[in-house]
Design a protein around this motif. Structure first.
Motif, PDB file in Angstrom:
ATOM      1  N   GLU A 140      36.513  61.223  60.131  1.00 11.99           N
ATOM      2  CA  GLU A 140      35.292  61.896  59.519  1.00 11.99           C
ATOM      3  C   GLU A 140      34.133  60.887  59.523  1.00 11.99           C
ATOM      4  OE1 GLU A 140      35.553  63.642  55.763  1.00 11.99           O
ATOM      5  OE2 GLU A 140      37.727  63.937  55.900  1.00 11.99           O
ATOM      6  N   GLU A 141      32.952  60.989  60.128  1.00 10.79           N
ATOM      7  CA  GLU A 141      31.992  60.208  60.081  1.00 10.79           C
ATOM      8  C   GLU A 141      31.234  59.946  58.842  1.00 10.79           C
ATOM      9  OE1 GLU A 141      30.540  59.996  64.292  1.00 10.79           O
ATOM     10  OE2 GLU A 141      31.023  62.245  64.557  1.00 10.79           O
ATOM     11  N   LEU A 142      30.883  59.002  58.430  1.00  9.37           N
ATOM     12  CA  LEU A 142      30.370  58.590  57.241  1.00  9.37           C
ATOM     13  C   LEU A 142      29.034  57.962  57.165  1.00  9.37           C
ATOM     14  CD1 LEU A 142      33.561  56.480  55.924  1.00  9.37           C
ATOM     15  CD2 LEU A 142      33.200  59.142  55.948  1.00  9.37           C
TER      16      LEU A 142
ATOM     17  N   HIS B  78      23.544  54.140  62.954  1.00  8.64           N
ATOM     18  CA  HIS B  78      24.651  53.368  62.332  1.00  8.64           C
ATOM     19  C   HIS B  78      25.446  54.095  61.218  1.00  8.64           C
ATOM     20  CE1 HIS B  78      26.262  49.381  60.702  1.00  8.64           C
ATOM     21  NE2 HIS B  78      26.050  50.065  59.508  1.00  8.64           N
ATOM     22  N   HIS B  79      26.595  53.879  61.302  1.00  5.76           N
ATOM     23  CA  HIS B  79      27.724  54.456  60.575  1.00  5.76           C
ATOM     24  C   HIS B  79      28.953  54.129  60.629  1.00  5.76           C
ATOM     25  CE1 HIS B  79      28.244  56.783  64.177  1.00  5.76           C
ATOM     26  NE2 HIS B  79      29.481  57.184  63.834  1.00  5.76           N
ATOM     27  N   HIS B  80      29.857  54.792  59.686  1.00  3.06           N
ATOM     28  CA  HIS B  80      31.220  54.144  59.894  1.00  3.06           C
ATOM     29  C   HIS B  80      32.169  55.420  59.741  1.00  3.06           C
ATOM     30  CE1 HIS B  80      30.117  50.189  59.780  1.00  3.06           C
ATOM     31  NE2 HIS B  80      29.168  50.573  58.693  1.00  3.06           N
ATOM     32  N   HIS B  81      33.425  55.183  59.780  1.00  2.78           N
ATOM     33  CA  HIS B  81      34.442  56.103  60.009  1.00  2.78           C
ATOM     34  C   HIS B  81      35.510  56.300  58.814  1.00  2.78           C
ATOM     35  CE1 HIS B  81      33.211  56.010  64.548  1.00  2.78           C
ATOM     36  NE2 HIS B  81      32.489  57.077  64.021  1.00  2.78           N
ATOM     37  N   PHE B  82      36.000  57.291  58.764  1.00  2.00           N
ATOM     38  CA  PHE B  82      37.116  57.465  57.980  1.00  2.00           C
ATOM     39  C   PHE B  82      38.220  57.888  59.113  1.00  2.00           C
ATOM     40  CE2 PHE B  82      40.543  60.204  56.331  1.00  2.00           C
ATOM     41  CZ  PHE B  82      41.047  59.428  55.177  1.00  2.00           C
TER      42      PHE B  82
ATOM     43  N   TYR C 195      39.670  55.570  71.621  1.00  2.00           N
ATOM     44  CA  TYR C 195      38.213  55.777  71.618  1.00  2.00           C
ATOM     45  C   TYR C 195      37.791  57.121  70.936  1.00  2.00           C
ATOM     46  CZ  TYR C 195      38.341  52.367  75.402  1.00  2.00           C
ATOM     47  OH  TYR C 195      38.429  51.225  76.108  1.00  2.00           O
ATOM     48  N   PHE C 196      36.522  57.099  70.666  1.00  2.00           N
ATOM     49  CA  PHE C 196      36.027  58.255  69.996  1.00  2.00           C
ATOM     50  C   PHE C 196      34.755  58.662  70.142  1.00  2.00           C
ATOM     51  CE2 PHE C 196      34.008  60.339  66.133  1.00  2.00           C
ATOM     52  CZ  PHE C 196      34.675  61.577  66.070  1.00  2.00           C
ATOM     53  N   PHE C 197      34.376  59.795  70.707  1.00  2.00           N
ATOM     54  CA  PHE C 197      33.107  60.364  70.844  1.00  2.00           C
ATOM     55  C   PHE C 197      32.109  60.843  69.639  1.00  2.00           C
ATOM     56  CE2 PHE C 197      30.642  62.510  74.679  1.00  2.00           C
ATOM     57  CZ  PHE C 197      29.542  62.142  74.389  1.00  2.00           C
ATOM     58  N   CYS C 198      31.363  59.691  69.453  1.00  2.00           N
ATOM     59  CA  CYS C 198      30.698  60.027  67.952  1.00  2.00           C
ATOM     60  C   CYS C 198      29.606  60.906  68.181  1.00  2.00           C
ATOM     61  CB  CYS C 198      29.992  58.725  67.542  1.00  2.00           C
ATOM     62  SG  CYS C 198      31.202  57.536  66.590  1.00  2.00           S
ATOM     63  N   GLN C 199      29.402  61.969  67.080  1.00  3.08           N
ATOM     64  CA  GLN C 199      28.441  62.875  67.157  1.00  3.08           C
ATOM     65  C   GLN C 199      27.016  62.146  66.482  1.00  3.08           C
ATOM     66  OE1 GLN C 199      28.883  65.612  68.557  1.00  3.08           O
ATOM     67  NE2 GLN C 199      30.957  65.019  68.708  1.00  3.08           N
TER      68      GLN C 199
END
Ligand SMILES: [Mn+2]
Ligand SMILES: [Mn+2]
Ligand SMILES: [Zn+2]
Ligand SMILES: [Zn+2]
Lengths: 142, 142
Positions: free
Chosen positions: A101-103, A88-92, A80-84
């Motif tokens: 890294e939020e993309l 809508h976005h994706h991750h590295f 799990y990860f707590f997104c900032q």
DNA sequence: TTATAAATAAAAACCTTTTTCATTTACGGA
DNA sequence: TCCGTAAATGAAAAAGGTTTTTATTTATAA
């Protein structure tokens, strides 16, 4: 970043227990994705009794409520990860250290080279998968 | 579609056993992704003795050799698919019936609506994830 | 303060996947 | 064709992450 986790839990109709609040605090601080086991290790430093199933249950509830996000890892275990970012976005993700890294972009191939140059990371693979319900299955499902 | 599976196995330095050949035949016919258990069920109709570990091992070897592809499913279990396309591409998977549509494009959002209109499918979610090795980890890894 | 539903700990169960190891098989070379 | 050997297999057990069960505790609304 919203840090009123009491409020966050209320909005999900979840009781604001010390353990839930602690899980949110722990998650929110991390620039990496974590396993239930990871979270449990930290919880054990804060509480003398804390069961691993409680951590699993709470992480699942928070993810269902959209507060945290499940991360797909090649090892097929739970993370799990707590997104900032809230849109809508994706991750590295780094499969070695679990840093994320939020993309903001969505297309891939085109920017791989530029991304590697900008960040110094090495892209090993990417996953693009569309999940849904096919024509046949729509008769009787979501 | 190449159906010389004997040759396929030789190229991977794998012995062409009847069971390996059968697994390839079974996989190649399916328009859906399958679990090792699924394959095992079919294998049991063809062989009086066939162990589940043998199926797991062979599917893993074939995937390592690039003959079949691992499919990511939200349930985090193992699934494989025998792709027809050989170039870089992605999939639409139906998490209900496991049917797969092989896609040629890579960007997502832009074509969701068009895709749904064209195919009659309902997209429930999509996964885009870039896996790699971050700057810090590159010092001592891939 | 009290009643009640929700949350928790502890233990066991579950289930998919992997390992172990003895036996069998494929196949290159005699 | 026959052998020798490494590779493949079956059976059983183990592993390991995740979930369920149940009795007890806790949060919170009345
Ligand atoms: Mn994010
Ligand atoms: Mn494909
Ligand atoms: Zn379907
Ligand atoms: Zn890293």
């Amino acid at each position: 970043m919203d840090t009123n986790y009491f409020q966050t839990l209320k909005e999900l109709n979840l009781k604001a227990t010390p353990k839930r609040l602690a899980i949110l605090e722990i998650m929110a601080l991390k620039p990496v994705y974590v396993s239930p086991e990871d979270v449990w290790q930290e919880m054990r430093m804060r509480f003398k009794t804390i069961g691993l199933p409680t951590v699993y249950r709470n992480l699942d509830e928070l993810a269902s409520g959209g507060v945290i996000t499940k991360i797909i890892n090649p090892d097929r275990q739970l993370y799990y990860f707590f997104c900032q970012k809230k849109h809508h976005h994706h991750h590295f993700i780094c499969v070695f250290c679990h840093r994320i890294e939020e993309l903001d972009f969505c297309a891939i191939r085109e920017m791989e080279t530029e991304f590697e140059r900008k960040t110094g990371s090495k892209i090993l693979s990417h996953i693009i998968q569309i999940n849904g319900c096919c024509k046949k299955c729509r008769k009787g499902n979501p």
